[in-house]
Design a protein around this motif. Structure first.
Motif, PDB file in Angstrom:
ATOM      1  N   HIS A  79     -13.903 -29.765   7.771  1.00  0.00           N
ATOM      2  CA  HIS A  79     -13.542 -30.044   9.159  1.00  0.00           C
ATOM      3  C   HIS A  79     -14.768 -30.090  10.082  1.00  0.00           C
ATOM      4  CE1 HIS A  79      -9.137 -30.003   8.958  1.00  0.00           C
ATOM      5  NE2 HIS A  79      -9.264 -29.077   8.017  1.00  0.00           N
ATOM      6  N   VAL A  82     -16.885 -33.150   9.737  1.00  0.00           N
ATOM      7  CA  VAL A  82     -16.291 -34.308  10.398  1.00  0.00           C
ATOM      8  C   VAL A  82     -16.683 -34.314  11.870  1.00  0.00           C
ATOM      9  CG1 VAL A  82     -14.123 -35.423  11.080  1.00  0.00           C
ATOM     10  CG2 VAL A  82     -14.352 -34.440   8.796  1.00  0.00           C
ATOM     11  N   ILE A  83     -16.622 -33.126  12.494  1.00  0.00           N
ATOM     12  CA  ILE A  83     -16.943 -33.019  13.918  1.00  0.00           C
ATOM     13  C   ILE A  83     -18.404 -33.381  14.178  1.00  0.00           C
ATOM     14  CG2 ILE A  83     -17.157 -31.400  15.842  1.00  0.00           C
ATOM     15  CD1 ILE A  83     -14.721 -29.914  14.626  1.00  0.00           C
ATOM     16  N   ASN A  86     -19.191 -36.990  14.233  1.00  0.00           N
ATOM     17  CA  ASN A  86     -18.539 -37.770  15.290  1.00  0.00           C
ATOM     18  C   ASN A  86     -17.510 -38.747  14.719  1.00  0.00           C
ATOM     19  OD1 ASN A  86     -20.041 -36.637  17.503  1.00  0.00           O
ATOM     20  ND2 ASN A  86     -21.792 -37.875  16.831  1.00  0.00           N
ATOM     21  N   MET A  87     -16.757 -38.246  13.758  1.00  0.00           N
ATOM     22  CA  MET A  87     -15.716 -39.069  13.139  1.00  0.00           C
ATOM     23  C   MET A  87     -14.379 -38.342  13.206  1.00  0.00           C
ATOM     24  SD  MET A  87     -17.705 -40.742   9.876  1.00  0.00           S
ATOM     25  CE  MET A  87     -19.245 -41.630  10.088  1.00  0.00           C
ATOM     26  N   GLN A  88     -13.305 -39.028  12.864  1.00  0.00           N
ATOM     27  CA  GLN A  88     -11.978 -38.442  12.879  1.00  0.00           C
ATOM     28  C   GLN A  88     -11.662 -37.828  11.523  1.00  0.00           C
ATOM     29  OE1 GLN A  88      -9.241 -41.507  14.125  1.00  0.00           O
ATOM     30  NE2 GLN A  88      -9.764 -41.274  16.295  1.00  0.00           N
ATOM     31  N   VAL A  89     -10.834 -36.775  11.536  1.00  0.00           N
ATOM     32  CA  VAL A  89     -10.413 -36.148  10.285  1.00  0.00           C
ATOM     33  C   VAL A  89      -9.646 -37.185   9.456  1.00  0.00           C
ATOM     34  CG1 VAL A  89      -9.001 -34.339   9.263  1.00  0.00           C
ATOM     35  CG2 VAL A  89     -10.327 -33.868  11.327  1.00  0.00           C
ATOM     36  N   LYS A  91      -7.118 -39.071   6.928  1.00  0.00           N
ATOM     37  CA  LYS A  91      -5.751 -38.822   6.467  1.00  0.00           C
ATOM     38  C   LYS A  91      -5.654 -38.879   4.950  1.00  0.00           C
ATOM     39  CE  LYS A  91      -3.687 -40.540  10.745  1.00  0.00           C
ATOM     40  NZ  LYS A  91      -2.767 -41.543  11.373  1.00  0.00           N
TER      41      LYS A  91
END
Length: 279
Positions: A79, A82-83, A86-89, A91
């Motif tokens: 997690h 990802v932060i 600068n990207m989204q978690v 799916k």
């Protein structure tokens, strides 16, 4: 059991061999003419006889697997990483390949290509598949694990993030140091709860735990095996925790002379120095 591929430094032919680590300072050769992949395909090392022994300082450790059928890497699987990216978690797991040209062993020197200015480190827990896996149910996925090793997913960020897909920035020669050995699955009671860290020139840069994985090992094995057959000796590298050079302020890029030590609890430490390409 800790299993290695090695050669004896004084042997003129430097023939690669498979061995077992005995204690802290001895390698015992196993009676096989094959590679580590051959040993895994045959069901493991427990039935192999033992041959000559060597002091650890008298052998060169190779990548514990030099000829896997597949090296499947998982991106953005912690997690906090990802932060910092600068990207989204994601799916679903983010996948990219590395190839056998990327593999190096413990204490091998990693060459930074002349065109790469943003070379980065990534400590990762790598899973070694032990038997053919196709459409594996989640509840039995761990039955297909032979063991675990450490992989440093070295990355050329200036190539990786400036092209439509990641392969060219990830699959550079020598950009997957792996080792120093494979720890068999019976030796790690809970691979989902292991300390994982990395130091650069002695300074801690990454420090986390595999319990922070977004997609855990059983899920990855089941997910991947639904569409591709996993073979004995295949490597799944499970992703890196936060602290990579790209995510730091100011950013930190590997340079010639740097020494990186990647550590996973219960396995050990993989050490590699970095050098400039000689053209």
């Amino acid at each position: 059991m800790k299993l290695v591929q090695f050669y004896v430094r004084q042997d003129p032919d430097r023939k690669p061999r498979v061995g077992a680590v005995n204690g802290e300072s001895e390698i015992v050769a196993l009676k096989t003419e094959g590679t580590m992949r051959d040993v895994i395909e045959a069901g493991g090392a427990s039935d192999l006889g033992k041959g000559d022994s060597h002091r650890l300082e008298d052998v060169k450790l190779l990548s514990p697997l030099t000829n896997p059928d597949k090296i499947i890497c998982i991106g953005l699987n912690y997690h906090d990483h990802v932060i910092e990216s600068n990207m989204q978690v994601p799916k679903v797991p983010v996948l990219f390949p590395k190839y056998n040209n990327c593999l190096l062993g413990h204490d091998d020197e990693v060459t930074i290509p002349a065109e790469v200015e943003q070379c980065d480190y990534e400590v990762e827990l790598a899973v070694v598949i032990g038997k053919t896996a196709k459409r594996v149910p989640l509840e039995s996925a761990m039955d297909y694990v032979f063991g675990y090793t450490i992989l440093n997913d070295v990355s050329a960020r200036d190539i990786q993030l400036n092209e439509p897909q990641w392969t060219r920035g990830k699959a550079i020669d020598g950009f997957a140091p792996t080792g120093p050995w494979i720890v068999t699955a019976d030796e790690l009671a809970d691979p989902g709860n292991l300390g994982i860290s990395l130091t650069l020139n002695g300074e801690t840069m990454q420090n986390s735990n595999t319990k922070e994985l977004i997609f855990n090992i059983p899920y990855l094995i089941s997910f991947l095996s639904n569409t591709m057959t996993l073979q004995p000796g295949d490597i799944i590298s499970t992703g890196t925790p936060p602290g990579v050079g790209m995510g730091r302020k100011p950013q930190v890029w590997l340079k010639p002379g740097d020494v990186v030590e990647a550590t996973v609890e219960g396995i050990g430490t993989l050490r590699n120095a970095f050098a400039a390409e000689r053209i």
